[in-house]
Design a protein around this motif. Structure first.
Motif, short mmCIF file in Angstrom:
data_model
loop_
_atom_site.label_atom_id
_atom_site.label_comp_id
_atom_site.label_asym_id
_atom_site.label_seq_id
_atom_site.Cartn_x
_atom_site.Cartn_y
_atom_site.Cartn_z
N ARG A 1 9.05 -5.76 11.79
CA ARG A 1 8.52 -4.44 12.01
C ARG A 1 9.44 -3.32 11.45
O ARG A 1 10.62 -3.23 12.06
N HIS B 1 5.51 -0.39 9.69
CA HIS B 1 4.94 -1.41 8.88
C HIS B 1 5.38 -2.77 9.59
O HIS B 1 6.49 -2.79 9.52
N GLN B 2 4.17 -3.64 9.31
CA GLN B 2 4.47 -5.04 9.66
C GLN B 2 4.21 -6.03 8.64
O GLN B 2 3.03 -5.87 8.08
N PHE B 3 5.00 -6.91 8.36
CA PHE B 3 4.72 -8.07 7.48
C PHE B 3 5.77 -9.07 7.61
O PHE B 3 6.46 -9.24 8.62
N GLU C 1 0.85 -1.11 -0.02
CA GLU C 1 -0.01 -0.02 -0.01
C GLU C 1 0.74 1.20 0.06
O GLU C 1 1.72 1.43 0.83
N ASP D 1 6.04 7.77 -0.21
CA ASP D 1 5.62 7.06 1.02
C ASP D 1 6.39 6.88 2.18
O ASP D 1 7.54 6.96 1.95
N ASN E 1 0.33 5.30 0.63
CA ASN E 1 -0.41 6.07 1.35
C ASN E 1 -0.94 7.22 0.16
O ASN E 1 -0.19 7.87 -0.64
N THR F 1 6.56 5.70 6.25
CA THR F 1 5.86 5.28 7.48
C THR F 1 6.30 6.28 8.72
O THR F 1 5.49 6.32 9.88
N LYS G 1 3.74 5.28 12.06
CA LYS G 1 3.31 3.94 12.55
C LYS G 1 4.22 2.87 11.56
O LYS G 1 4.24 3.03 10.36
N ARG H 1 3.49 8.93 8.71
CA ARG H 1 2.41 8.26 9.29
C ARG H 1 2.45 7.92 10.74
O ARG H 1 1.54 7.68 11.31
N HIS I 1 10.27 0.79 9.82
CA HIS I 1 10.32 2.08 9.37
C HIS I 1 11.01 2.42 7.90
O HIS I 1 12.03 1.55 7.79
N VAL J 1 4.84 -7.55 0.40
CA VAL J 1 5.36 -6.51 0.17
C VAL J 1 5.93 -6.82 -1.09
O VAL J 1 6.19 -7.64 -1.72
#
Length: 370
Positions: free
Chosen positions: A107, A131-133, A23, A122, A25, A124, A129, A127, A109, A140
């Motif tokens: 996790r 990003h976790q994956f 994603e 983009d 933003n 993080t 926040k 934001r 940034h 991703v």
């Protein structure tokens, strides 16, 4: 080609064949067709992460423009990470420990840039926040997946990724043109080994009190609790409470251990407060809020507004309306436009008025009896 290289190649091919989700933003509009406050703040925050080197300028002098292609100059400081230069890497800050295991949860940034554009497309960081994956799970961009697999905990690195490992020939919405090279500046903040929980149970009893083992185990429990929260809230509560018990009684060797323990306990207490609010167990919710208050004393940690909000909901269930109002006022000062906070404020005011009416009626009745 070695066995490890064959396995890596197969994993990469699997990611590319099965597709991915990533994603970027984009500014969403509210019902009136205007950008939301969150998006306005995000856009302002992007300016904090301007990268003049990416834009073709000199980092040391804002008004200086350096001839040549910016990515080419940055790439000259990098080494080939994958695909004969298709992914290049430059370490900005060394990490420590082992690289993340296959299928572990990470996790990060990151800031993501296009060539000649100093502002990230983009971020993080903007934001606020992470990003976790899950690694090697197609969640991703392939290039970002490969990049993070090469990192160690707390490492910060830059990666230039060719289009076939980034957004391909179609690009991404109106933010990334087709066939674009991208530069990711990534910070690996957390690794959760999905097998850590099982491994911990097999350790000798004395090692089960060592902080590093306990920390990895509790991170895995926290991640599991988050995953099952929507489907099995009681199961999530069990995972969080198990992690809390282990963390509260582990052996700390230095200040770094203590800081990591406090940060994770804050997360666990917060999750438990949210869970107990949803299950309408207000006393247990208040116990965890009080633990949060004790935890932050003498530290730089701050209580999140959502903790005050959920504690206010618990206090309302217990009929402690005045104290609930005090807690909610703290959340309101932090998030004055949060509709949930505003709605609870209205309900609390009605509760307080109703209680006062009932008290007045009882007083009148008692006087009438005399």
């Amino acid at each position: 080609m070695s066995t490890a290289e064959v396995k890596e190649s197969l994993n990469l091919q699997k990611l590319m064949n099965e597709g991915l989700v990533f994603e970027v933003n984009t500014n969403e509009l509210d019902e009136a067709g205007k950008p939301t406050d969150e998006d306005v703040e995000y856009s302002k925050n992007l300016l904090k992460y301007l990268n003049l080197e990416v834009a073709g300028g000199d980092i040391g002098a804002e008004d200086t423009y350096v001839e040549g292609q910016p990515f080419e100059k940055i790439a000259a400081k990098m080494f080939n990470l994958y695909g004969n230069g298709k992914i290049k890497k430059r370490v900005l800050r060394e990490g420590y420990g082992q690289k993340p295991p296959n299928m572990s949860i990470v996790r990060v940034h990151y800031n993501a840039y296009l060539e000649y554009q100093g502002e990230p497309f983009d971020s993080t960081y903007a934001r606020k926040k992470m990003h976790q994956f899950t690694l090697n799970n197609g969640e991703v961009l392939v290039g970002l997946d490969v990049a993070v697999q090469s990192m160690k905990l707390d490492e910060k690195s830059q990666f230039i990724i060719q289009p076939e490992y980034a957004y391909g020939r179609f690009g991404c919405l109106d933010r990334v043109p087709g066939n674009s090279e991208v530069l990711f500046e990534v910070e690996l903040l957390e690794i959760v080994d999905s097998g850590a929980a099982a491994t911990f149970q097999k350790l000798p009893e004395d090692q089960q009190k060592e902080f590093q083992h306990v920390y990895e185990y509790c991170l895995a429990l926290c991640a599991k609790g988050k995953d099952i929260f929507g489907k099995n809230i009681q199961g999530a509560i069990k995972e969080y409470n198990t992690a809390v018990s282990k963390l509260e009684h582990c052996v700390l060797e230095n200040m770094s251990d203590q800081e990591k323990q406090q940060e994770l306990l804050m997360r666990l207490y917060t999750n438990l407060l949210v869970c107990y609010t949803k299950t309408e167990e207000p006393r247990k919710g208040c116990i965890n809020f009080n633990k949060i208050r004790d935890l932050v004393k003498g530290t730089e940690l701050k209580i999140p507004p959502k903790c005050y909000f959920n504690n206010a909901k618990c206090l309302r269930m217990l009929g402690e309306f005045e104290l609930a109002k005090k807690r909610l006022n703290v959340a309101y000062r932090a998030e004055p436009k949060n509709p949930d906070v505003l709605n609870l404020m209205l309900n609390l005011e009605e509760d307080i008025r109703k209680t006062r009416r009932e008290q007045a009626e009882r007083s009148r009745a008692m006087l009438g009896m005399k």
